[in-house]
Scaffold this motif. Structure first.
Motif, PDB file in Angstrom:
ATOM      1  N   GLY A   1       4.674  -3.440 -17.377  1.00  0.00           N
ATOM      2  CA  GLY A   1       3.554  -2.504 -17.357  1.00  0.00           C
ATOM      3  C   GLY A   1       3.971  -1.123 -17.818  1.00  0.00           C
ATOM      4  O   GLY A   1       3.232  -0.446 -18.555  1.00  0.00           O
ATOM      5  N   LEU A   2       5.170  -0.690 -17.405  1.00  0.00           N
ATOM      6  CA  LEU A   2       5.674   0.607 -17.865  1.00  0.00           C
ATOM      7  C   LEU A   2       5.978   0.568 -19.354  1.00  0.00           C
ATOM      8  O   LEU A   2       5.664   1.524 -20.083  1.00  0.00           O
ATOM      9  N   ALA A   3       6.581  -0.507 -19.829  1.00  0.00           N
ATOM     10  CA  ALA A   3       6.872  -0.625 -21.268  1.00  0.00           C
ATOM     11  C   ALA A   3       5.589  -0.543 -22.086  1.00  0.00           C
ATOM     12  O   ALA A   3       5.527   0.139 -23.119  1.00  0.00           O
ATOM     13  N   ASP A   4       4.532  -1.198 -21.603  1.00  0.00           N
ATOM     14  CA  ASP A   4       3.245  -1.124 -22.288  1.00  0.00           C
ATOM     15  C   ASP A   4       2.724   0.304 -22.311  1.00  0.00           C
ATOM     16  O   ASP A   4       2.200   0.779 -23.329  1.00  0.00           O
ATOM     17  N   TRP A   5       2.841   0.999 -21.179  1.00  0.00           N
ATOM     18  CA  TRP A   5       2.352   2.381 -21.076  1.00  0.00           C
ATOM     19  C   TRP A   5       3.095   3.286 -22.064  1.00  0.00           C
ATOM     20  O   TRP A   5       2.493   4.101 -22.754  1.00  0.00           O
TER      21      TRP A   5
ATOM     22  N   MET B   1       0.848  -1.189   0.000  1.00  0.00           N
ATOM     23  CA  MET B   1       0.000   0.000   0.000  1.00  0.00           C
ATOM     24  C   MET B   1       0.884   1.240   0.000  1.00  0.00           C
ATOM     25  O   MET B   1       1.909   1.299   0.683  1.00  0.00           O
ATOM     26  N   TRP B   2       0.484   2.242  -0.774  1.00  0.00           N
ATOM     27  CA  TRP B   2       1.238   3.494  -0.789  1.00  0.00           C
ATOM     28  C   TRP B   2       1.084   4.184   0.567  1.00  0.00           C
ATOM     29  O   TRP B   2      -0.032   4.414   1.019  1.00  0.00           O
ATOM     30  N   PRO B   3       2.190   4.560   1.243  1.00  0.00           N
ATOM     31  CA  PRO B   3       2.089   5.026   2.623  1.00  0.00           C
ATOM     32  C   PRO B   3       1.968   6.533   2.832  1.00  0.00           C
ATOM     33  O   PRO B   3       1.763   6.974   3.963  1.00  0.00           O
ATOM     34  N   HIS B   4       2.123   7.336   1.780  1.00  0.00           N
ATOM     35  CA  HIS B   4       2.180   8.783   1.971  1.00  0.00           C
ATOM     36  C   HIS B   4       0.897   9.459   1.481  1.00  0.00           C
ATOM     37  O   HIS B   4       0.344   9.085   0.449  1.00  0.00           O
ATOM     38  N   ASP B   5       0.481  10.482   2.222  1.00  0.00           N
ATOM     39  CA  ASP B   5      -0.705  11.240   1.834  1.00  0.00           C
ATOM     40  C   ASP B   5      -0.354  12.504   1.063  1.00  0.00           C
ATOM     41  O   ASP B   5      -1.207  13.053   0.348  1.00  0.00           O
ATOM     42  N   ASP B   6       0.885  12.989   1.203  1.00  0.00           N
ATOM     43  CA  ASP B   6       1.228  14.288   0.624  1.00  0.00           C
ATOM     44  C   ASP B   6       1.635  14.201  -0.843  1.00  0.00           C
ATOM     45  O   ASP B   6       1.649  15.220  -1.538  1.00  0.00           O
ATOM     46  N   LEU B   7       1.994  13.024  -1.320  1.00  0.00           N
ATOM     47  CA  LEU B   7       2.320  12.850  -2.735  1.00  0.00           C
ATOM     48  C   LEU B   7       2.104  11.398  -3.116  1.00  0.00           C
ATOM     49  O   LEU B   7       2.038  10.514  -2.263  1.00  0.00           O
ATOM     50  N   ALA B   8       2.004  11.167  -4.407  1.00  0.00           N
ATOM     51  CA  ALA B   8       1.799   9.814  -4.926  1.00  0.00           C
ATOM     52  C   ALA B   8       2.579   9.682  -6.217  1.00  0.00           C
ATOM     53  O   ALA B   8       2.892  10.681  -6.881  1.00  0.00           O
ATOM     54  N   PRO B   9       2.926   8.476  -6.618  1.00  0.00           N
ATOM     55  CA  PRO B   9       3.638   8.291  -7.889  1.00  0.00           C
ATOM     56  C   PRO B   9       2.763   8.688  -9.076  1.00  0.00           C
ATOM     57  O   PRO B   9       1.540   8.538  -9.036  1.00  0.00           O
ATOM     58  N   ASP B  10       3.389   9.196 -10.103  1.00  0.00           N
ATOM     59  CA  ASP B  10       2.646   9.520 -11.324  1.00  0.00           C
ATOM     60  C   ASP B  10       2.137   8.250 -11.999  1.00  0.00           C
ATOM     61  O   ASP B  10       1.049   8.256 -12.596  1.00  0.00           O
ATOM     62  N   LEU B  11       2.936   7.184 -11.916  1.00  0.00           N
ATOM     63  CA  LEU B  11       2.563   5.899 -12.500  1.00  0.00           C
ATOM     64  C   LEU B  11       2.821   4.803 -11.476  1.00  0.00           C
ATOM     65  O   LEU B  11       3.700   4.938 -10.614  1.00  0.00           O
ATOM     66  N   HIS B  12       2.087   3.712 -11.602  1.00  0.00           N
ATOM     67  CA  HIS B  12       2.182   2.621 -10.623  1.00  0.00           C
ATOM     68  C   HIS B  12       1.892   1.309 -11.346  1.00  0.00           C
ATOM     69  O   HIS B  12       0.802   1.116 -11.871  1.00  0.00           O
ATOM     70  N   PHE B  13       2.913   0.435 -11.389  1.00  0.00           N
ATOM     71  CA  PHE B  13       2.751  -0.858 -12.048  1.00  0.00           C
ATOM     72  C   PHE B  13       3.310  -1.949 -11.149  1.00  0.00           C
ATOM     73  O   PHE B  13       4.177  -1.693 -10.308  1.00  0.00           O
ATOM     74  N   ASP B  14       2.860  -3.177 -11.376  1.00  0.00           N
ATOM     75  CA  ASP B  14       3.402  -4.297 -10.603  1.00  0.00           C
ATOM     76  C   ASP B  14       4.522  -5.019 -11.333  1.00  0.00           C
ATOM     77  O   ASP B  14       5.124  -5.945 -10.794  1.00  0.00           O
ATOM     78  N   THR B  15       4.830  -4.600 -12.553  1.00  0.00           N
ATOM     79  CA  THR B  15       5.976  -5.118 -13.306  1.00  0.00           C
ATOM     80  C   THR B  15       6.562  -3.999 -14.145  1.00  0.00           C
ATOM     81  O   THR B  15       5.875  -3.001 -14.442  1.00  0.00           O
ATOM     82  N   LEU B  16       7.802  -4.180 -14.566  1.00  0.00           N
ATOM     83  CA  LEU B  16       8.404  -3.220 -15.488  1.00  0.00           C
ATOM     84  C   LEU B  16       7.748  -3.313 -16.855  1.00  0.00           C
ATOM     85  O   LEU B  16       7.702  -2.328 -17.598  1.00  0.00           O
TER      86      LEU B  16
END
Length: 230
Positions: free
Chosen positions: A222-226, A205-220
């Motif tokens: 997923g980024l290549a597809d994006w 789970m993402w632990p921070h409330d003040d910022l979040a990642p622009d992208l979030h994948f469970d594999t690399l």
């Protein structure tokens, strides 16, 4: 989410390959090496004791937190010295460590995904570790590599991200940093002004409330597809 990515900075350990198996093998290989070349050292520092010595050396030298290679050499030197071993063995002991450190097993998706990504945009390796891209055989996929040791500061310090952007000749907002670590990678890059991508293979789970990642994948992959889709 859609935005322009002109270049990517990429973490290595636990993003392209898991580090835990490497660490376990390093302990076994060093123990076997010491038993062969410096039996007194192996007797005084079996794997658990060597691990404790390494942690002690790291705690006593916080100024070298960015230089894992120096800390490892200091650990081996201390083990040889404290056990009455021959300090002339230090370089060979370090070489045994380093060869095993660079024997990596990629996550199933990672090598192909890296190749797909590198065909799209320049990629810079930005790592706090001491992996050798030439030894691993993937240097040709990177436009540059920047390790904390040579930079003089480690992630999440903004300076290492900004130095990578300068090397890529891109503004921070045009660069996407990709990594597994919530703070060293995602939060650090975001606070330095880069876009961020969290590779979250463990479904945390993402632990921070003040910022979040622009992208979030469970594999690399997923980024290549994006990247290919955008």
């Amino acid at each position: 989410m859609s935005f322009t990515v002109r270049a990517i900075t990429l973490d290595l350990d636990d993003t392209l390959w898991p580090f835990a198996p490497i660490g376990e093998r390093i302990e076994r290989v060093l123990d076997a090496w010491m038993r062969m070349h410096s039996p007194a050292t192996a007797a005084a520092f079996p794997p658990e004791a060597m691990r404790a010595l390494r942690e002690r050396v790291w705690q006593q030298n916080p100024q070298l937190a960015h230089d894992l290679s120096a800390l490892r050499r200091m650990t081996l030197e201390a083990a040889l010295r404290d056990s009455g071993g021959d300090l002339a063995l230090l370089d060979a002991a370090y070489d045994a460590f380093y060869a095993e450190r660079n024997r990596v097993e990629f996550y199933p998706d990672a090598r192909e995904a890296l190749e797909r990504i590198a065909r799209r945009v320049p990629v810079a390796a930005v790592s706090n570790g001491n992996a050798d891209l030439d030894a691993i055989g993937i240097r040709h996929l990177f436009a540059l590599q920047l390790h904390s040791r040579e930079h003089g500061a480690a992630k999440p310090e903004a300076s290492i991200f900004l130095a990578a952007c300068a090397g890529l000749r891109c503004a921070p907002g045009e660069v996407l940093h990709v990594g597994d670590h919530v703070d060293a990678d995602v939060r650090g890059a975001s606070l330095a002004g880069l876009r961020s991508c969290w590779i979250n293979r463990v479904e945390a789970m993402w632990p921070h409330d003040d910022l979040a990642p622009d992208l979030h994948f469970d594999t690399l992959a997923g980024l290549a597809d994006w990247l290919e889709a955008h």
